[in-house]
Design a protein around this motif. Structure first.
Motif, PDB file in Angstrom:
ATOM      1  N   SER A  24      91.188 -51.474  77.763  1.00  0.00           N
ATOM      2  CA  SER A  24      90.621 -51.899  76.478  1.00  0.00           C
ATOM      3  C   SER A  24      89.099 -51.999  76.556  1.00  0.00           C
ATOM      4  O   SER A  24      88.552 -52.659  77.438  1.00  0.00           O
ATOM      5  N   VAL A  25      88.433 -51.330  75.626  1.00  0.00           N
ATOM      6  CA  VAL A  25      86.966 -51.267  75.585  1.00  0.00           C
ATOM      7  C   VAL A  25      86.419 -52.521  74.901  1.00  0.00           C
ATOM      8  O   VAL A  25      86.983 -52.998  73.915  1.00  0.00           O
ATOM      9  N   SER A  26      85.317 -53.058  75.418  1.00  0.00           N
ATOM     10  CA  SER A  26      84.684 -54.236  74.799  1.00  0.00           C
ATOM     11  C   SER A  26      84.034 -53.873  73.465  1.00  0.00           C
ATOM     12  O   SER A  26      83.630 -52.732  73.249  1.00  0.00           O
ATOM     13  N   LEU A  27      83.888 -54.889  72.616  1.00  0.00           N
ATOM     14  CA  LEU A  27      83.227 -54.702  71.322  1.00  0.00           C
ATOM     15  C   LEU A  27      81.719 -54.649  71.550  1.00  0.00           C
ATOM     16  O   LEU A  27      81.081 -55.669  71.831  1.00  0.00           O
ATOM     17  N   THR A  28      81.176 -53.439  71.479  1.00  0.00           N
ATOM     18  CA  THR A  28      79.726 -53.269  71.654  1.00  0.00           C
ATOM     19  C   THR A  28      79.226 -52.241  70.648  1.00  0.00           C
ATOM     20  O   THR A  28      79.972 -51.351  70.250  1.00  0.00           O
ATOM     21  N   GLU A  29      77.968 -52.402  70.265  1.00  0.00           N
ATOM     22  CA  GLU A  29      77.344 -51.398  69.392  1.00  0.00           C
ATOM     23  C   GLU A  29      76.030 -50.958  70.016  1.00  0.00           C
ATOM     24  O   GLU A  29      75.461 -51.664  70.848  1.00  0.00           O
ATOM     25  N   ALA A  30      75.571 -49.745  69.657  1.00  0.00           N
ATOM     26  CA  ALA A  30      74.320 -49.231  70.227  1.00  0.00           C
ATOM     27  C   ALA A  30      73.632 -48.318  69.219  1.00  0.00           C
ATOM     28  O   ALA A  30      74.294 -47.648  68.428  1.00  0.00           O
ATOM     29  N   PRO A  52      83.657 -49.998  58.813  1.00  0.00           N
ATOM     30  CA  PRO A  52      83.816 -48.792  58.007  1.00  0.00           C
ATOM     31  C   PRO A  52      83.747 -47.540  58.887  1.00  0.00           C
ATOM     32  O   PRO A  52      83.255 -47.595  60.015  1.00  0.00           O
ATOM     33  N   ILE A  53      84.210 -46.428  58.353  1.00  0.00           N
ATOM     34  CA  ILE A  53      84.260 -45.181  59.128  1.00  0.00           C
ATOM     35  C   ILE A  53      82.860 -44.721  59.547  1.00  0.00           C
ATOM     36  O   ILE A  53      82.689 -44.094  60.590  1.00  0.00           O
ATOM     37  N   GLU A  54      81.851 -45.095  58.749  1.00  0.00           N
ATOM     38  CA  GLU A  54      80.485 -44.650  59.047  1.00  0.00           C
ATOM     39  C   GLU A  54      80.018 -45.115  60.425  1.00  0.00           C
ATOM     40  O   GLU A  54      79.267 -44.425  61.111  1.00  0.00           O
ATOM     41  N   ALA A  55      80.452 -46.325  60.848  1.00  0.00           N
ATOM     42  CA  ALA A  55      80.037 -46.863  62.150  1.00  0.00           C
ATOM     43  C   ALA A  55      80.636 -46.052  63.307  1.00  0.00           C
ATOM     44  O   ALA A  55      80.091 -46.028  64.402  1.00  0.00           O
ATOM     45  N   TRP A  56      81.781 -45.382  63.048  1.00  0.00           N
ATOM     46  CA  TRP A  56      82.483 -44.616  64.087  1.00  0.00           C
ATOM     47  C   TRP A  56      82.111 -43.130  64.068  1.00  0.00           C
ATOM     48  O   TRP A  56      82.601 -42.353  64.876  1.00  0.00           O
ATOM     49  N   SER A  57      81.261 -42.735  63.106  1.00  0.00           N
ATOM     50  CA  SER A  57      80.973 -41.319  62.892  1.00  0.00           C
ATOM     51  C   SER A  57      79.636 -40.927  63.511  1.00  0.00           C
ATOM     52  O   SER A  57      78.733 -41.751  63.611  1.00  0.00           O
ATOM     53  N   THR A  58      79.520 -39.663  63.884  1.00  0.00           N
ATOM     54  CA  THR A  58      78.228 -39.183  64.387  1.00  0.00           C
ATOM     55  C   THR A  58      77.301 -38.917  63.204  1.00  0.00           C
ATOM     56  O   THR A  58      77.768 -38.707  62.073  1.00  0.00           O
ATOM     57  N   GLY A  59      76.011 -38.898  63.489  1.00  0.00           N
ATOM     58  CA  GLY A  59      75.031 -38.561  62.457  1.00  0.00           C
ATOM     59  C   GLY A  59      75.323 -37.200  61.850  1.00  0.00           C
ATOM     60  O   GLY A  59      75.185 -36.996  60.645  1.00  0.00           O
ATOM     61  N   LYS A  71      76.480 -50.264  60.476  1.00  0.00           N
ATOM     62  CA  LYS A  71      75.419 -49.251  60.526  1.00  0.00           C
ATOM     63  C   LYS A  71      75.983 -47.924  61.007  1.00  0.00           C
ATOM     64  O   LYS A  71      76.848 -47.877  61.883  1.00  0.00           O
ATOM     65  N   ASN A  72      75.455 -46.857  60.438  1.00  0.00           N
ATOM     66  CA  ASN A  72      75.908 -45.517  60.813  1.00  0.00           C
ATOM     67  C   ASN A  72      75.905 -45.323  62.325  1.00  0.00           C
ATOM     68  O   ASN A  72      74.911 -45.623  63.003  1.00  0.00           O
ATOM     69  N   SER A  73      77.010 -44.832  62.863  1.00  0.00           N
ATOM     70  CA  SER A  73      77.133 -44.336  64.247  1.00  0.00           C
ATOM     71  C   SER A  73      77.101 -45.375  65.362  1.00  0.00           C
ATOM     72  O   SER A  73      77.269 -45.015  66.526  1.00  0.00           O
ATOM     73  N   VAL A  74      76.914 -46.678  65.058  1.00  0.00           N
ATOM     74  CA  VAL A  74      76.701 -47.637  66.160  1.00  0.00           C
ATOM     75  C   VAL A  74      77.924 -47.804  67.073  1.00  0.00           C
ATOM     76  O   VAL A  74      77.789 -48.101  68.259  1.00  0.00           O
ATOM     77  N   LEU A  75      79.132 -47.586  66.529  1.00  0.00           N
ATOM     78  CA  LEU A  75      80.338 -47.717  67.366  1.00  0.00           C
ATOM     79  C   LEU A  75      80.699 -46.387  68.026  1.00  0.00           C
ATOM     80  O   LEU A  75      81.220 -46.364  69.138  1.00  0.00           O
ATOM     81  N   TRP A  76      80.406 -45.299  67.335  1.00  0.00           N
ATOM     82  CA  TRP A  76      80.496 -43.989  68.005  1.00  0.00           C
ATOM     83  C   TRP A  76      79.611 -44.014  69.262  1.00  0.00           C
ATOM     84  O   TRP A  76      80.051 -43.642  70.349  1.00  0.00           O
ATOM     85  N   ASN A  77      78.399 -44.502  69.098  1.00  0.00           N
ATOM     86  CA  ASN A  77      77.435 -44.516  70.211  1.00  0.00           C
ATOM     87  C   ASN A  77      77.926 -45.313  71.413  1.00  0.00           C
ATOM     88  O   ASN A  77      77.793 -44.881  72.555  1.00  0.00           O
ATOM     89  N   ALA A  78      78.497 -46.499  71.151  1.00  0.00           N
ATOM     90  CA  ALA A  78      78.789 -47.440  72.238  1.00  0.00           C
ATOM     91  C   ALA A  78      80.244 -47.451  72.698  1.00  0.00           C
ATOM     92  O   ALA A  78      80.522 -47.768  73.848  1.00  0.00           O
ATOM     93  N   MET A  79      81.178 -47.097  71.795  1.00  0.00           N
ATOM     94  CA  MET A  79      82.600 -47.282  72.120  1.00  0.00           C
ATOM     95  C   MET A  79      83.419 -45.997  72.194  1.00  0.00           C
ATOM     96  O   MET A  79      84.545 -46.006  72.675  1.00  0.00           O
TER      97      MET A  79
END
Length: 501
Positions: free
Chosen positions: A137-143, A203-210, A234-242
């Motif tokens: 299980s991955v930790s809750l992080t954003e980047a 939202p899906i935007e946080a999991w999506s690439t730019g 924010k756009n992409s922050v969870l894609w980036n980190a998780m």
């Protein structure tokens, strides 16, 4: 043994892990000293199975090897030795299995743990037979930028126990992920690796690439906060980190449960943002794994369930429809190699976590695993409920006849169908009561429409029916007919853009 802190495996390469089996080769990677040689050895009972040699790259200070494809089973030991001048350092991980690796992502309905679902005590104790289903299980992080490796891990690769399957509310392990993997293991009888990376209220935007957001015309500057968004938006922050940190891994497939947070956020774009996310993740994982993860790997998802809403709008049904790229079913041309679990009949009025978090995750996982068996594993079985393939309007008799693609079981007569009735360029939705039916046909009474019937829709509400009591199912498989909207000119469920704005 002396250890060089700069020489290490990637965060998710650890004891008890599952590596992807044949026909793909598993990727093993990590970090080291630039210019050093790294030898990766796969052993079983002190016997060397294979050896791969590589060197540490400049700039990234990373190294990577692709193992030869392996049959399912184990346990194995993976050893990595770094040689730099006269110094040698060795890393080992043990009890490694080969099998199928699935990544599970989304928002809170994916994050809900086994301790939060129906029959939790029984489910938590049912682990003895599933020691080859390993969980991570991955930790809750954003980047703000794409990370190459995970910053934090909540649960390192483990054998399942009642503690790590029910570690707190919305912590780990994901119930949908675990139950899906358990169902797969019951069918396949070889190791399954499950990686959970989800965050509630996102939202899906946080999991999506730019890239994918740009394709869909999503504004780069975020958006207004909404009640349905409680996590990072924010756009992409969870894609980036998780997600991006996992893209070098060889995977079998992914499952996804998300969409509630988009009911008030770029809802009209979801029929683009969701297919674009799938396409983009597929490209990234295929590239990152040196082509080992299939380019169109199987991607399953859960269509939104229902919840008790104070307003009677059609935002939920729109997201359900957009989840299929406005086709009503998957796979389709915009969403190849995908599968869907319909969940609108799994409502939960009294859920202690709110009705938006239904506790029957067992049926969700069961329906998902049917889709996986058909789409990912090529079994010939029915994995989704009936949809109409033909419509015939008998205006003089006030009837609309629907012919279904498969057999239907009518559980009860209901005003769950509606007809769009137009006169003087004004259209409004009226109930179309269900009439006579046979094995594959159903007649709707449309005599209340004094104008021209323009469209028909089914289950187009936030809460279409009570628990497992929708009017239409497939007779043998307890799969509900999915919601749809169709235009008289289309004759089959089709493009919604004209009407459902």
């Amino acid at each position: 043994m002396v250890q060089d802190v700069r020489f290490r495996f990637a965060s998710y390469i650890n004891n008890y892990m599952v590596l992807q089996k044949e026909p793909a080769g598993a990727v093993i990677w990590g970090y080291g000293i630039f210019g050093a040689t790294v030898t990766v050895t796969l052993c079983q009972d002190k016997e060397t199975i294979m050896e791969k040699v590589t060197s540490v790259k400049a700039h990234s200070n990373s190294w990577m090897v692709v193992l030869d494809p392996m049959k399912p089973g184990g346990p194995y030991e993976v050893m990595a030795q770094q040689t730099f001048g006269r110094t040698n350092f060795t890393l080992r991980v043990h009890d490694v299995l080969f099998g199928d690796v699935w990544l599970c992502s989304g928002q809170s309905n994916m994050q809900m743990t086994v301790s939060q679902i129906f029959n939790a005590t029984r489910e938590l104790s049912n682990t003895a037979a599933y020691q080859s289903v390993r969980i991570f299980s991955v930790s809750l992080t954003e980047a703000e930028q794409e990370l190459e490796d995970l910053a934090k891990v909540d649960l390192q690769w483990s054998k399942p126990t009642s503690e790590n399957l029910g570690h707190g509310v919305f912590k780990y392990m994901s119930a949908v992920c675990w139950l899906f993997g358990r169902n797969l293991y019951d069918t396949l009888h070889y190791p399954i690796g499950l990686i959970s990376s989800s965050w509630g209220g996102t939202p899906i935007e946080a999991w999506s690439t730019g890239r994918s957001l740009k394709t869909c015309g999503v504004p780069t500057r975020g958006f207004t906060q909404s009640d349905s968004v409680t996590g990072p938006s924010k756009n992409s922050v969870l894609w980036n980190a998780m997600i991006h940190p996992l893209h070098n891994m060889t995977l079998k497939g992914m499952i996804w449960y998300q969409g509630e947070s988009n009911i008030n956020v770029n809802r009209d774009l979801y029929n683009c943002t969701f297919p674009a996310l799938i396409e983009d993740w597929r490209q990234a994982f295929h590239r990152g794994s040196q082509g080992q993860t299939e380019r169109f790997f199987p991607f399953g998802f859960v269509q939104l369930s229902s919840y008790l809403s104070a307003t009677s709008d059609d935002k939920f049904p729109q997201i359900r429809w957009h989840q299929t790229a406005d086709f009503g079913y998957v796979p389709n041309v915009r969403m190849p190699n995908t599968f869907m679990a319909v969940a609108m009949d799994l409502c939960d009025r009294t859920s202690p976590y709110g009705s938006i978090h239904p506790r029957d995750k067992q049926t969700v996982a069961y329906r998902l695993h049917l889709g996986a068996r058909a789409v990912a594993y090529g079994e010939k079985l029915i994995f989704q409920g009936p949809l109409p393939e033909k419509m015939e309007l008998l205006a003089d008799r006030g009837l609309l006849n629907l012919t279904y693609s498969q057999q239907i079981q009518v559980k009860k007569q209901d005003k769950i169908f509606e007809i769009s009735c137009c006169s003087d360029r004004q259209c409004k939705w009226l109930p179309a009561p269900m009439g006579t039916f046979s094995a594959q046909t159903l007649a709707l009474n449309v005599s209340s429409c004094r104008g021209t019937p323009a469209a028909v829709r089914y289950a187009w509400t936030t809460w279409p029916c009570e628990y497992k009591r929708c009017p239409l199912y497939h007779p043998s498989s307890t799969l509900p007919a999915p919601p749809f909207i169709a235009f008289m000119i289309d004759q089959i469920p089709g493009d919604l853009s004209k009407l459902a704005k």
